[in-house]
Motif scaffolding. Sequence first.
Motif, PDB file in Angstrom:
ATOM      1  N   UNK A   1       0.824  -1.209   0.000  1.00  0.00           N
ATOM      2  CA  UNK A   1       0.000   0.000   0.000  1.00  0.00           C
ATOM      3  C   UNK A   1       0.858   1.259   0.000  1.00  0.00           C
ATOM      4  N   UNK A   2       1.971   1.232   0.737  1.00  0.00           N
ATOM      5  CA  UNK A   2       2.873   2.379   0.750  1.00  0.00           C
ATOM      6  C   UNK A   2       3.506   2.579  -0.621  1.00  0.00           C
ATOM      7  N   UNK A   3       3.880   1.473  -1.276  1.00  0.00           N
ATOM      8  CA  UNK A   3       4.473   1.548  -2.604  1.00  0.00           C
ATOM      9  C   UNK A   3       3.487   2.087  -3.629  1.00  0.00           C
ATOM     10  N   UNK A   4       2.221   1.643  -3.539  1.00  0.00           N
ATOM     11  CA  UNK A   4       1.206   2.123  -4.484  1.00  0.00           C
ATOM     12  C   UNK A   4       0.896   3.598  -4.274  1.00  0.00           C
ATOM     13  N   UNK A   5       0.899   4.046  -3.019  1.00  0.00           N
ATOM     14  CA  UNK A   5       0.681   5.475  -2.765  1.00  0.00           C
ATOM     15  C   UNK A   5       1.823   6.301  -3.352  1.00  0.00           C
ATOM     16  N   UNK A   6       3.027   5.811  -3.214  1.00  0.00           N
ATOM     17  CA  UNK A   6       4.187   6.500  -3.775  1.00  0.00           C
ATOM     18  C   UNK A   6       4.085   6.560  -5.296  1.00  0.00           C
ATOM     19  N   UNK A   7       3.625   5.490  -5.914  1.00  0.00           N
ATOM     20  CA  UNK A   7       3.455   5.443  -7.367  1.00  0.00           C
ATOM     21  C   UNK A   7       2.412   6.461  -7.813  1.00  0.00           C
ATOM     22  N   UNK A   8       1.300   6.523  -7.095  1.00  0.00           N
ATOM     23  CA  UNK A   8       0.237   7.482  -7.402  1.00  0.00           C
ATOM     24  C   UNK A   8       0.724   8.920  -7.231  1.00  0.00           C
ATOM     25  N   UNK A   9       1.437   9.173  -6.134  1.00  0.00           N
ATOM     26  CA  UNK A   9       1.937  10.518  -5.863  1.00  0.00           C
ATOM     27  C   UNK A   9       2.908  10.975  -6.951  1.00  0.00           C
ATOM     28  N   UNK A  10       3.775  10.056  -7.403  1.00  0.00           N
ATOM     29  CA  UNK A  10       4.733  10.391  -8.454  1.00  0.00           C
ATOM     30  C   UNK A  10       4.006  10.719  -9.755  1.00  0.00           C
ATOM     31  N   UNK A  11       2.964   9.955 -10.073  1.00  0.00           N
ATOM     32  CA  UNK A  11       2.176  10.245 -11.289  1.00  0.00           C
ATOM     33  C   UNK A  11       1.505  11.610 -11.170  1.00  0.00           C
ATOM     34  N   UNK A  12       0.985  11.936  -9.997  1.00  0.00           N
ATOM     35  CA  UNK A  12       0.363  13.243  -9.789  1.00  0.00           C
ATOM     36  C   UNK A  12       1.365  14.374 -10.017  1.00  0.00           C
ATOM     37  N   UNK A  13       2.587  14.219  -9.518  1.00  0.00           N
ATOM     38  CA  UNK A  13       3.593  15.253  -9.699  1.00  0.00           C
ATOM     39  C   UNK A  13       3.900  15.472 -11.176  1.00  0.00           C
ATOM     40  N   UNK A  14       4.074  14.356 -11.897  1.00  0.00           N
ATOM     41  CA  UNK A  14       4.382  14.469 -13.328  1.00  0.00           C
ATOM     42  C   UNK A  14       3.213  15.058 -14.109  1.00  0.00           C
ATOM     43  N   UNK A  15       2.002  14.844 -13.613  1.00  0.00           N
ATOM     44  CA  UNK A  15       0.805  15.352 -14.293  1.00  0.00           C
ATOM     45  C   UNK A  15       0.389  16.727 -13.796  1.00  0.00           C
ATOM     46  N   UNK A  16       1.187  17.307 -12.870  1.00  0.00           N
ATOM     47  CA  UNK A  16       0.886  18.623 -12.308  1.00  0.00           C
ATOM     48  C   UNK A  16      -0.454  18.621 -11.575  1.00  0.00           C
ATOM     49  N   UNK A  17      -0.692  17.544 -10.822  1.00  0.00           N
ATOM     50  CA  UNK A  17      -1.912  17.395 -10.038  1.00  0.00           C
ATOM     51  C   UNK A  17      -1.533  17.180  -8.579  1.00  0.00           C
ATOM     52  N   UNK A  18      -2.503  17.323  -7.695  1.00  0.00           N
ATOM     53  CA  UNK A  18      -2.256  17.083  -6.273  1.00  0.00           C
ATOM     54  C   UNK A  18      -3.017  15.836  -5.826  1.00  0.00           C
ATOM     55  N   UNK A  19      -2.359  14.944  -5.089  1.00  0.00           N
ATOM     56  CA  UNK A  19      -3.032  13.720  -4.626  1.00  0.00           C
ATOM     57  C   UNK A  19      -3.976  13.982  -3.462  1.00  0.00           C
ATOM     58  N   UNK A  20      -3.822  15.084  -2.778  1.00  0.00           N
ATOM     59  CA  UNK A  20      -4.658  15.447  -1.641  1.00  0.00           C
ATOM     60  C   UNK A  20      -5.317  16.794  -1.901  1.00  0.00           C
ATOM     61  N   UNK A  21      -6.604  16.950  -1.533  1.00  0.00           N
ATOM     62  CA  UNK A  21      -7.488  15.936  -0.943  1.00  0.00           C
ATOM     63  C   UNK A  21      -7.972  14.939  -1.985  1.00  0.00           C
ATOM     64  N   UNK A  22      -8.739  13.957  -1.545  1.00  0.00           N
ATOM     65  CA  UNK A  22      -9.223  12.910  -2.438  1.00  0.00           C
ATOM     66  C   UNK A  22     -10.122  13.485  -3.516  1.00  0.00           C
ATOM     67  N   UNK A  23      -9.862  13.093  -4.761  1.00  0.00           N
ATOM     68  CA  UNK A  23     -10.668  13.549  -5.895  1.00  0.00           C
ATOM     69  C   UNK A  23     -10.928  12.352  -6.805  1.00  0.00           C
ATOM     70  N   UNK A  24     -12.177  11.866  -6.898  1.00  0.00           N
ATOM     71  CA  UNK A  24     -12.471  10.690  -7.718  1.00  0.00           C
ATOM     72  C   UNK A  24     -12.053  10.847  -9.170  1.00  0.00           C
ATOM     73  N   UNK A  25     -12.134  12.054  -9.712  1.00  0.00           N
ATOM     74  CA  UNK A  25     -11.778  12.247 -11.109  1.00  0.00           C
ATOM     75  C   UNK A  25     -10.281  12.031 -11.329  1.00  0.00           C
ATOM     76  N   UNK A  26      -9.462  12.510 -10.392  1.00  0.00           N
ATOM     77  CA  UNK A  26      -8.020  12.290 -10.498  1.00  0.00           C
ATOM     78  C   UNK A  26      -7.702  10.799 -10.381  1.00  0.00           C
ATOM     79  N   UNK A  27      -8.370  10.105  -9.459  1.00  0.00           N
ATOM     80  CA  UNK A  27      -8.151   8.666  -9.307  1.00  0.00           C
ATOM     81  C   UNK A  27      -8.570   7.937 -10.577  1.00  0.00           C
TER      82      UNK A  27
END
Length: 356
Positions: free
Chosen positions: A55-81
């Motif tokens: 779960x920690x690894x998957x969160x890190x993967x998601x966070x890295x994708x958000x950074x590259x996409x110029x998005x924020x992982x927090x707060x929760x957004x269903x559209x981003x997910x």
Amino acid sequence: MKNSGEIVLETELPKAPPSPAPQPASGLPGHLQDLSDRARGYVEAASSANTRRAYASDWKHFSAWCRRSNLTPLPADPQIVGLYITACASGTAERGMKANSVSTIERRLSALTWNYTQRGMPIDRKDRHIATVLAGIRNTHATPPRQKEAVLPEQLIAMLETLDRGSLRGLRDRAMLLIGFAGGLRRSEIVGLDLGRDQTEDGRGWLEILDKGLLVTLRGKTGRREVEIGRGSSDATCPVVAVETWIRFARFAKGPLFRRVTGEGKDVGPDRLNDREVARLVKKTALAAGVRGDLSEAERAEKFSGHSLRAGLASSAEVDERYVQKQLGHASAEMTRKYQRRRDRFRVNLTKASGL
């Protein structure tokens, strides 16, 4: 969808999921501080170390994708997910990586759901941005699960013959194969065993050696379950004798049951084996024994894993199905049937029974 307009620094994102237990206030009485510490301990015990790492690894993967996409992982957004799992399915979530399988995407989504919940930001997986996209991914990319080959009794005996009975490593590996098969155990359950109850913090269970066999107690997500492993028809194939022999020659009285053999095979270390060692052992001995010699070495290595032992018991035990179901710890008979590779699927012929 939230777009911050700027890159989020990695230091702003936790590298591992925080404990959901509330942090104690500065003036919290000592006895409540102790309760808070215990609460965090129970949170850790609610899921396995492997699950928390994934779960920690998957969160890190998601966070890295958000950074590259110029998005924020927090707060929760269903559209981003929803966009994230689309990227995973299309192979664009990470540079140079192929598309994720449906099972991997579902695991990543479970990890995000868990992480958001721990942060007090529950996300609705039924939201159309997530549920509809996931349904489309399943319909487009889902493939039948690749089942591992079951190790059958005659094959297991041949695999045991490839091990050196005069070495500590051979005695250990023999005990691992036999207890894994006879108990229908997962590889994490095999290496997670201790000699006795509550002897280590990372143990997943313990065993008791009785006159008629081994009583294995396992800790699981839904509590404890007991697995009875009876003695074999001969010492050569008896899991109880194999375990007793390993313990006697390894010369330890408590702690992890299956440990690393060190010092050119002459010493037993204190460290517990990693569960991947079970998969390697099954592959190595299956290849050495010539199991499924009709296939290439690469194909054979792909077909066998730690799960082959569990499937082997389910496929070969000629007893009432409910006993196999209990041994494997399955909630339903349908799940047990998925493990029975040799089951006669046409034993009951409804076509003839109907008069055709």
